[in-house]
Design a protein around this motif. Structure first.
Motif, short mmCIF file in Angstrom:
data_model
loop_
_atom_site.label_atom_id
_atom_site.label_comp_id
_atom_site.label_asym_id
_atom_site.label_seq_id
_atom_site.Cartn_x
_atom_site.Cartn_y
_atom_site.Cartn_z
N ILE A 1 0.60 1.65 -13.09
CA ILE A 1 1.49 2.32 -12.12
C ILE A 1 0.69 3.08 -11.07
O ILE A 1 1.22 3.42 -10.02
N PHE A 2 -0.60 3.32 -11.34
CA PHE A 2 -1.44 4.00 -10.35
C PHE A 2 -2.10 3.04 -9.37
O PHE A 2 -2.83 3.48 -8.48
N LEU A 3 -1.84 1.75 -9.53
CA LEU A 3 -2.30 0.78 -8.53
C LEU A 3 -1.53 0.98 -7.23
O LEU A 3 -0.43 1.55 -7.23
N PRO A 4 -2.06 0.48 -6.09
CA PRO A 4 -1.32 0.60 -4.83
C PRO A 4 0.11 0.06 -4.90
O PRO A 4 1.00 0.57 -4.24
N ALA A 5 0.32 -0.97 -5.73
CA ALA A 5 1.65 -1.57 -5.85
C ALA A 5 2.62 -0.69 -6.62
O ALA A 5 3.83 -0.95 -6.62
N GLY A 6 2.12 0.36 -7.29
CA GLY A 6 2.97 1.25 -8.06
C GLY A 6 3.31 2.52 -7.31
O GLY A 6 4.16 2.54 -6.42
N VAL A 7 2.59 3.60 -7.65
CA VAL A 7 2.89 4.91 -7.06
C VAL A 7 2.73 4.88 -5.54
O VAL A 7 3.50 5.50 -4.80
N GLY A 8 1.74 4.12 -5.05
CA GLY A 8 1.52 4.06 -3.60
C GLY A 8 2.69 3.44 -2.87
O GLY A 8 3.18 3.97 -1.86
N ASP A 9 3.18 2.31 -3.39
CA ASP A 9 4.28 1.61 -2.74
C ASP A 9 5.59 2.39 -2.89
O ASP A 9 6.42 2.43 -1.98
N LEU A 10 5.78 3.04 -4.04
CA LEU A 10 6.99 3.86 -4.22
C LEU A 10 6.98 5.05 -3.25
O LEU A 10 8.00 5.39 -2.67
N TYR A 11 5.80 5.67 -3.07
CA TYR A 11 5.69 6.78 -2.12
C TYR A 11 6.07 6.32 -0.71
O TYR A 11 6.81 6.99 0.00
N LEU A 12 5.57 5.14 -0.32
CA LEU A 12 5.83 4.62 1.02
C LEU A 12 7.31 4.26 1.21
O LEU A 12 7.97 4.73 2.13
N THR A 13 7.81 3.39 0.31
CA THR A 13 9.16 2.85 0.52
C THR A 13 10.25 3.83 0.10
O THR A 13 11.41 3.66 0.48
N GLY A 14 9.89 4.86 -0.67
CA GLY A 14 10.89 5.82 -1.10
C GLY A 14 10.96 7.07 -0.25
O GLY A 14 11.67 8.02 -0.60
#
Length: 355
Positions: free
Chosen positions: A259-272
């Motif tokens: 979940i700490f990969l860019p596809a996890g927390v990073g993408d959730l931060y961006l799209t959320g």
């Protein structure tokens, strides 16, 4: 046998030329915003051709070096090629990038790509979502549809990225995942530029899962903001969203640290957190209206997050996982519970598990 030899030759070339970069031929299937933006940075070091079905869009890219529908007057790099001819698009392809909606993913692979392939290629999924008919991840659909002698390797590229910002060379981080990490390692260098950072992973299923579940959670974050909740409450939901990501990842017996990969927390931060995100924007409208109206319901076919809510809700129910946020989302989008009532009940019960 010819295709198998070709597979070995390309892999050998990749390994032997780590320092000397050979130009790669990338074919991008889909002329939408993200496919076009990826083409624009890939073309710095590679040959890139975009295939699309919209002639007006393709002509715009090819002749005007623009994709006006998505980017207005922003210029694309002149070297990008574009075509409506699938045979032409696939003729020299070393890697095929799939930037198409999940609901047509298998059809395009089976009816468009497979019959027109002339040589083996890598398949790189850029799309986010499930195959909703078969309830399978898109990398599974690639592996099941494309014969092994034509598939050099299936990969997934994902991370926090708005297409328009990619065009403006905003520094961006992606994860490139494949079951065989050596394949990801060998292809990584073709994607990197002075503003694109690529990390690699062998957790392709994990990256696929993260790219699916962050969309509904982004809708919820949009709902919360649309209802007028302030930063404390929005941060509360964000942290709960990470917990639910972890629960789903654990269900698939994967390393929860993904979940700490860019596809996890990073993408959730961006799209959320941004109205540039379609999922967040839909959620924000639901919150503002305090209901899911017909116009929003009609967008179910194009907003991946809305289409994933029921699947994940049923998956959690079947496996006995308590996903409070997905229960909340399901009640709002499928049972017509008003968002304000659903959120009030959620926040009233936040301390129940401590009693």
């Amino acid at each position: 046998m010819k295709n198998l030899n070709n597979t070995n030759n390309i892999n050998n070339e990749l390994i032997e030329n780590k320092d000397k970069l050979k130009k790669f031929n990338f074919t991008i299937i889909g002329s939408g915003a993200f496919g076009t933006a990826v083409a624009n940075f890939l073309v710095d070091n590679n040959n890139v051709i975009i295939y699309g079905i919209d002639k007006k869009e393709i002509d715009d890219i090819k002749i005007n070096h623009k994709n006006t529908k998505y980017f207005g007057s922003i210029k694309l790099k002149n070297k990008i090629e574009a075509t409506n001819n699938i045979k032409e698009a696939l003729k020299e392809a070393d890697a095929i990038l799939l930037a198409i909606p999940s609901h047509i993913f298998k059809i395009v692979l089976k009816e468009k790509i497979l019959p027109n392939m002339k040589k083996a290629a890598y398949f790189i999924n850029l799309a986010k979502g499930f195959d909703y008919k078969e309830i399978k991840f898109l990398n599974q659909i690639i592996d099941e549809t494309i014969p092994k002698n034509l598939n050099l390797g299936t990969l997934k590229l994902s991370g926090p990225s708005f297409a328009k910002e990619l065009l403006k060379k905003e520094p961006t981080k992606f994860v490139l995942a494949a079951k065989d990490i050596e394949i990801a390692k060998n292809l990584k260098k073709y994607f990197e530029t002075n503003y694109i950072n690529i990390i690699i992973s062998n957790e392709i299923y994990g990256v696929e899962i993260l790219s699916v579940i962050k969309n509904p959670l982004s809708i919820l974050l949009g709902i919360v903001q649309g209802l007028g909740y302030k930063m404390n409450s929005r941060a509360y939901i964000f942290s709960e969203a990470l917990e639910e990501m972890k629960k789903i990842v654990n269900l698939y017996k994967l390393n929860e640290n993904i979940i700490f990969l860019p596809a996890g927390v990073g993408d959730l931060y961006l799209t959320g957190n941004s109205k540039k995100s379609r999922n967040f924007s839909v959620g924000y409208k639901i919150g503002k209206n305090d209901k899911v109206n017909k116009k929003i319901l009609n967008s179910f076919t194009t907003i991946e997050g809305l289409r994933s809510i029921e699947i994940i809700f049923l998956l959690a129910k079947k496996n006995g996982i308590d996903l409070k946020l997905f229960n909340l989302l399901y009640n709002i989008t499928y049972k017509n519970t008003s968002p304000s009532k659903a959120m009030d009940e959620f926040f009233k019960g936040i301390n129940e598990h401590y009693e």
